[in-house]
Design a protein around this motif. Sequence first.
Motif, PDB file in Angstrom:
ATOM      1  N   LEU A   1       2.889   5.474  -6.383  1.00 20.59           N
ATOM      2  CA  LEU A   1       2.485   5.243  -7.772  1.00 20.59           C
ATOM      3  C   LEU A   1       1.218   6.023  -8.113  1.00 20.59           C
ATOM      4  CD1 LEU A   1       3.245   1.430  -7.951  1.00 20.59           C
ATOM      5  CD2 LEU A   1       4.531   3.285  -9.066  1.00 20.59           C
ATOM      6  N   LEU A   2       0.287   6.075  -7.186  1.00 23.32           N
ATOM      7  CA  LEU A   2      -0.931   6.866  -7.418  1.00 23.32           C
ATOM      8  C   LEU A   2      -0.586   8.344  -7.605  1.00 23.32           C
ATOM      9  CD1 LEU A   2      -3.366   5.187  -4.871  1.00 23.32           C
ATOM     10  CD2 LEU A   2      -3.687   5.295  -7.364  1.00 23.32           C
ATOM     11  N   ARG A   3       0.315   8.842  -6.768  1.00 22.81           N
ATOM     12  CA  ARG A   3       0.722  10.243  -6.859  1.00 22.81           C
ATOM     13  C   ARG A   3       1.413  10.515  -8.209  1.00 22.81           C
ATOM     14  NH1 ARG A   3      -0.023  13.056  -2.863  1.00 22.81           N
ATOM     15  NH2 ARG A   3       0.404  11.521  -1.251  1.00 22.81           N
TER      16      ARG A   3
ATOM     17  N   LEU B   1       0.826  -1.209   0.000  1.00 26.24           N
ATOM     18  CA  LEU B   1       0.000   0.000   0.000  1.00 26.24           C
ATOM     19  C   LEU B   1       0.862   1.261   0.000  1.00 26.24           C
ATOM     20  CD1 LEU B   1      -2.832  -1.137   2.428  1.00 26.24           C
ATOM     21  CD2 LEU B   1      -2.999  -0.791  -0.067  1.00 26.24           C
ATOM     22  N   ALA B   2       1.977   1.226   0.733  1.00 31.32           N
ATOM     23  CA  ALA B   2       2.887   2.379   0.731  1.00 31.32           C
ATOM     24  C   ALA B   2       3.454   2.605  -0.667  1.00 31.32           C
ATOM     25  CB  ALA B   2       4.005   2.171   1.746  1.00 31.32           C
TER      26      ALA B   2
ATOM     27  N   LEU C   1      -4.889   7.404   1.079  1.00 29.09           N
ATOM     28  CA  LEU C   1      -4.119   6.232   1.497  1.00 29.09           C
ATOM     29  C   LEU C   1      -3.113   6.609   2.582  1.00 29.09           C
ATOM     30  CD1 LEU C   1      -3.539   3.225   1.054  1.00 29.09           C
ATOM     31  CD2 LEU C   1      -2.106   3.866  -0.885  1.00 29.09           C
ATOM     32  N   ARG C   2      -2.387   7.705   2.359  1.00 27.09           N
ATOM     33  CA  ARG C   2      -1.380   8.177   3.307  1.00 27.09           C
ATOM     34  C   ARG C   2      -1.991   8.568   4.656  1.00 27.09           C
ATOM     35  NH1 ARG C   2       0.410  13.677   1.689  1.00 27.09           N
ATOM     36  NH2 ARG C   2      -1.527  14.126   2.765  1.00 27.09           N
TER      37      ARG C   2
ATOM     38  N   ASP D   1      -3.525  12.394  -6.809  1.00 23.64           N
ATOM     39  CA  ASP D   1      -3.093  12.900  -5.502  1.00 23.64           C
ATOM     40  C   ASP D   1      -4.146  12.690  -4.417  1.00 23.64           C
ATOM     41  OD1 ASP D   1      -0.676  13.665  -6.522  1.00 23.64           O
ATOM     42  OD2 ASP D   1      -1.221  15.775  -6.769  1.00 23.64           O
ATOM     43  N   GLU D   2      -5.409  12.859  -4.757  1.00 20.05           N
ATOM     44  CA  GLU D   2      -6.465  12.698  -3.743  1.00 20.05           C
ATOM     45  C   GLU D   2      -6.489  11.265  -3.194  1.00 20.05           C
ATOM     46  OE1 GLU D   2     -11.295  12.769  -3.401  1.00 20.05           O
ATOM     47  OE2 GLU D   2     -10.377  14.088  -4.886  1.00 20.05           O
ATOM     48  N   LEU D   3      -6.370  10.286  -4.084  1.00 20.15           N
ATOM     49  CA  LEU D   3      -6.329   8.890  -3.643  1.00 20.15           C
ATOM     50  C   LEU D   3      -5.047   8.608  -2.847  1.00 20.15           C
ATOM     51  CD1 LEU D   3      -7.660   7.099  -6.838  1.00 20.15           C
ATOM     52  CD2 LEU D   3      -8.860   7.389  -4.648  1.00 20.15           C
ATOM     53  N   ALA D   4      -3.937   9.141  -3.305  1.00 21.88           N
ATOM     54  CA  ALA D   4      -2.660   8.953  -2.601  1.00 21.88           C
ATOM     55  C   ALA D   4      -2.719   9.577  -1.212  1.00 21.88           C
ATOM     56  CB  ALA D   4      -1.512   9.553  -3.409  1.00 21.88           C
ATOM     57  N   ASP D   5      -3.303  10.771  -1.124  1.00 22.61           N
ATOM     58  CA  ASP D   5      -3.432  11.430   0.182  1.00 22.61           C
ATOM     59  C   ASP D   5      -4.334  10.630   1.119  1.00 22.61           C
ATOM     60  OD1 ASP D   5      -1.816  13.461  -0.741  1.00 22.61           O
ATOM     61  OD2 ASP D   5      -3.475  14.888  -1.057  1.00 22.61           O
TER      62      ASP D   5
END
Length: 141
Positions: free
Chosen positions: A55-57, A49-50, A68-69, A62-66
């Motif tokens: 990879l999403l970013r 997931l990390a 997740l983060r 960015d919204e999905l990456a954020d």
Amino acid sequence: MVESDDTGKLTEREREALHEVELGVEHLHRAHGHLVSFHHSTGRAMDHLAAAEDLLREAGHDELADHLRDEHLPRGVVPPCDGDRATAGRWSYDILEKFQETFLDDVVGFGDRVRDQVADGRRHVTERRQEAEWKRRAQLE
């Protein structure tokens, strides 16, 4: 010649009780192994997931990456005991450590105490009795 199983001093109830305690401890050791596996699998999943966050970013999400983060990576696998979502949950290593340090260690210690007091420290008295009986029977044939 078949050696004695050296468990004749125990009553049948003592032997049964000791055997049940030993089986309980053995099953807790198996549960411990499952928790170690759970901990390792959870850690591996979090590593993936990390990697997905980066990879999403890079892919412009960015919204999905954020999300997740901020929501999934720092979160524990079990919610806090008090149910307060504002505090972080318990991570798999914490569950594993608490199980080891409290319940497992306590029950293993109790099993040692039972074995010492009931069977003079001898382990697997039921199995030793069965072994001696099977060897005795084999020599009679």
